[in-house]
Design a protein around this motif. Structure first.
Motif, short mmCIF file in Angstrom:
data_model
loop_
_atom_site.label_atom_id
_atom_site.label_comp_id
_atom_site.label_asym_id
_atom_site.label_seq_id
_atom_site.Cartn_x
_atom_site.Cartn_y
_atom_site.Cartn_z
N VAL A 150 0.79 -1.21 0.03
CA VAL A 150 -0.02 -0.06 -0.08
C VAL A 150 0.86 1.38 0.09
CG1 VAL A 150 -1.81 1.36 1.29
CG2 VAL A 150 -1.93 -1.25 1.17
N LEU A 151 1.86 1.22 0.95
CA LEU A 151 2.75 2.50 0.99
C LEU A 151 3.60 2.74 -0.28
CD1 LEU A 151 1.84 2.39 3.87
CD2 LEU A 151 4.00 3.61 4.47
N SER A 152 3.99 1.65 -1.14
CA SER A 152 4.62 1.63 -2.20
C SER A 152 3.72 2.57 -3.34
CB SER A 152 5.05 0.24 -2.95
OG SER A 152 5.97 -0.19 -2.01
N ARG A 153 2.80 2.17 -3.28
CA ARG A 153 1.51 2.63 -4.41
C ARG A 153 1.55 4.43 -3.79
NH1 ARG A 153 -1.99 -0.80 -6.89
NH2 ARG A 153 -2.71 1.27 -7.92
N LEU A 154 1.52 4.60 -2.54
CA LEU A 154 1.28 6.05 -2.32
C LEU A 154 2.82 6.76 -2.52
CD1 LEU A 154 -0.39 5.80 1.20
CD2 LEU A 154 -1.13 6.63 -0.88
N ALA A 155 3.78 6.02 -2.45
CA ALA A 155 4.99 6.79 -2.66
C ALA A 155 5.66 6.73 -4.38
CB ALA A 155 6.02 5.91 -1.96
N GLY A 156 4.97 5.86 -4.94
CA GLY A 156 5.35 5.82 -6.23
C GLY A 156 6.78 5.07 -6.59
N THR A 157 7.02 4.58 -5.66
CA THR A 157 8.29 3.66 -5.58
C THR A 157 7.95 2.46 -4.84
OG1 THR A 157 10.73 3.78 -5.52
CG2 THR A 157 9.30 4.80 -3.82
N ARG A 158 8.98 1.44 -4.86
CA ARG A 158 9.25 0.36 -4.26
C ARG A 158 9.53 0.30 -2.90
NH1 ARG A 158 12.17 -4.78 -4.30
NH2 ARG A 158 10.85 -6.48 -3.64
N LEU A 159 8.73 0.05 -1.79
CA LEU A 159 9.19 0.17 -0.50
C LEU A 159 8.99 -1.26 0.13
CD1 LEU A 159 7.53 3.43 0.80
CD2 LEU A 159 9.59 3.13 0.01
N THR A 160 9.99 -1.86 0.66
CA THR A 160 9.88 -3.29 1.15
C THR A 160 9.89 -3.38 2.68
OG1 THR A 160 12.33 -3.46 0.97
CG2 THR A 160 11.21 -4.11 -1.02
N ASP A 161 10.24 -2.25 3.25
CA ASP A 161 10.37 -2.46 4.62
C ASP A 161 9.80 -1.44 5.62
OD1 ASP A 161 10.95 -3.55 7.24
OD2 ASP A 161 13.11 -3.30 7.00
N VAL A 162 8.65 -1.05 5.31
CA VAL A 162 7.92 0.28 6.01
C VAL A 162 8.00 0.22 7.35
CG1 VAL A 162 6.70 0.51 3.89
CG2 VAL A 162 5.63 -0.45 5.83
N THR A 163 7.84 -1.00 8.06
CA THR A 163 8.18 -0.94 9.66
C THR A 163 9.54 -0.79 10.15
OG1 THR A 163 8.21 -3.35 9.68
CG2 THR A 163 6.03 -2.42 9.64
N SER A 164 10.38 -0.47 9.06
CA SER A 164 11.96 -0.56 9.68
C SER A 164 11.93 0.86 10.63
CB SER A 164 12.98 -0.56 8.62
OG SER A 164 14.00 0.01 9.04
N GLY A 165 12.83 0.84 11.94
CA GLY A 165 12.94 2.09 12.64
C GLY A 165 14.26 2.68 12.25
N TYR A 166 14.93 2.43 11.46
CA TYR A 166 16.07 2.97 10.98
C TYR A 166 15.81 4.02 10.01
CZ TYR A 166 21.27 2.80 10.09
OH TYR A 166 22.67 3.03 10.38
N ARG A 167 15.83 5.08 10.25
CA ARG A 167 15.39 6.26 9.28
C ARG A 167 16.12 7.51 9.51
NH1 ARG A 167 8.72 5.63 9.01
NH2 ARG A 167 8.69 3.46 8.83
N LEU A 168 16.08 8.08 8.31
CA LEU A 168 16.70 9.64 8.38
C LEU A 168 15.63 10.75 7.77
CD1 LEU A 168 18.95 7.35 7.58
CD2 LEU A 168 20.51 9.32 6.91
N ALA A 169 15.50 11.82 8.40
CA ALA A 169 14.75 12.78 8.07
C ALA A 169 15.79 14.07 7.74
CB ALA A 169 13.68 12.72 9.29
N ASN A 170 15.45 14.59 6.74
CA ASN A 170 16.07 16.04 6.46
C ASN A 170 15.14 16.98 7.11
OD1 ASN A 170 13.86 16.65 4.92
ND2 ASN A 170 14.90 16.79 3.06
N ARG A 171 15.70 18.38 7.06
CA ARG A 171 14.84 19.48 7.86
C ARG A 171 13.44 19.80 7.43
NH1 ARG A 171 16.95 23.13 11.32
NH2 ARG A 171 15.69 25.09 11.37
N ARG A 172 13.22 19.56 6.16
CA ARG A 172 11.83 19.71 5.76
C ARG A 172 10.95 18.68 6.55
NH1 ARG A 172 9.28 18.67 -0.09
NH2 ARG A 172 7.05 19.49 0.39
N ALA A 173 11.40 17.47 6.68
CA ALA A 173 10.81 16.15 7.43
C ALA A 173 10.67 16.69 8.80
CB ALA A 173 11.37 14.86 6.97
N LEU A 174 11.84 17.14 9.42
CA LEU A 174 11.97 17.55 10.70
C LEU A 174 10.68 18.44 11.23
CD1 LEU A 174 15.51 18.14 11.55
CD2 LEU A 174 14.34 16.41 12.53
N ARG A 175 10.49 19.63 10.49
CA ARG A 175 9.54 20.49 10.57
C ARG A 175 8.03 19.60 10.77
NH1 ARG A 175 8.06 23.82 7.59
NH2 ARG A 175 7.29 25.37 8.71
N LEU A 176 7.84 18.88 9.99
CA LEU A 176 6.74 18.18 9.95
C LEU A 176 6.53 16.92 11.06
CD1 LEU A 176 3.90 17.05 8.60
CD2 LEU A 176 5.24 15.36 7.36
#
Length: 255
Positions: A150-176
């Motif tokens: 489902v999230l791959s369809r939303l993102a328009g790209t293949r996502l295989t591990d959407v429950t992974s907690g290893y993540r990076l967020a840039n400043r734009r995402a930080l604000r959100l």
């Protein structure tokens, strides 16, 4: 000084709940492999010596008065990162499962190295590298596949591990995320990606390898797997129908 002419400030945020047995070693490994990053441990209402061990290891510590879960801890971490003017926030688990040796490559991918598109939220994906070190049981794996589809369809790209907690967020995402990071079950993983995508952020993944936890034991059973699948379905449904306010990009705020 313009952002492009200074070194990016990176904060590693480590949510921790009763991780006194692993937090110091995990912090030491992050520091050894990434000496320029800053370290923040968000002690999520621990009843052991997690905060004490983290401070002794040289990390800044934010102690929450009671347990909020990973989502609540990460929202506190994102607010700290935004308040202290960091450019990138990295979520790393305190139990040692996330290998910090991957971090330089992940940071490069986030910033669009080698001509790739810059990314707002980058997920370290266990199942994208072909490595089978991490294994999930049948029903739990089914839930992960459903969420990823489902999230791959939303993102328009293949996502295989959407429950992974290893993540990076840039400043734009930080604000959100500093304003609207969800604290509900799977909110810190699945729903946070839905929020990012609905606000027009670019979400991608990069292959990583996961390790077994350094201390403690992850319990698994058929009943828990069934419960996980049911909760995953509910969490995804709520994430898709919930209304989240739009958070403008920094350029919109400046204008």
């Amino acid at each position: 000084m313009p952002e492009d002419h200074r070194q990016r400030r990176v904060l590693v945020i480590m949510p921790a709940w009763n991780e006194e047995g692993s937090v110091a070693q995990t912090l030491a490994e992050v520091r050894a492999t990434n000496p320029t990053v800053d370290l923040l441990v968000v002690d999520d209402g621990s009843t052991d010596r997690t905060a004490e061990r983290a401070r002794a290891a040289g990390a800044s510590v934010c102690q929450l008065p009671f347990n909020l879960g990973v989502g609540g801890a990460m929202r506190a971490g994102y607010r700290y990162a935004l308040r202290h003017d960091y450019d990138v926030a990295v979520q790393v688990d305190a139990d040692g499962q996330h290998d910090p040796a991957h971090l330089p490559a992940l940071l490069a991918r986030l910033e669009g190295a080698d001509g790739q598109e810059p990314v707002d939220v980058l997920v370290g994906a266990r199942f994208a590298s072909g490595d089978d070190t991490y294994r999930a049981g049948g029903l739990r794996r089914l839930a992960m596949l459903m969420l990823a589809f489902v999230l791959s369809r939303l993102a328009g790209t293949r996502l295989t591990d959407v429950t992974s907690g290893y993540r990076l967020a840039n400043r734009r995402a930080l604000r959100l995320f500093a304003q609207h990071y969800p604290a509900e079950y799977l909110g810190d993983t699945v729903e946070s990606l839905v929020i990012a995508l609905r606000n027009g952020l670019v979400v991608r993944q990069e292959p990583v390898q996961m390790r077994v936890r350094q201390s403690g034991v992850a319990s698994q059973s058929t009943a828990k797997a069934v419960l996980y699948l049911a909760r995953a379905v509910v969490a995804l449904a709520l994430a898709l129908v919930r209304r989240w306010p739009h958070v403008p990009a920094e350029r919109e705020v400046a204008a």
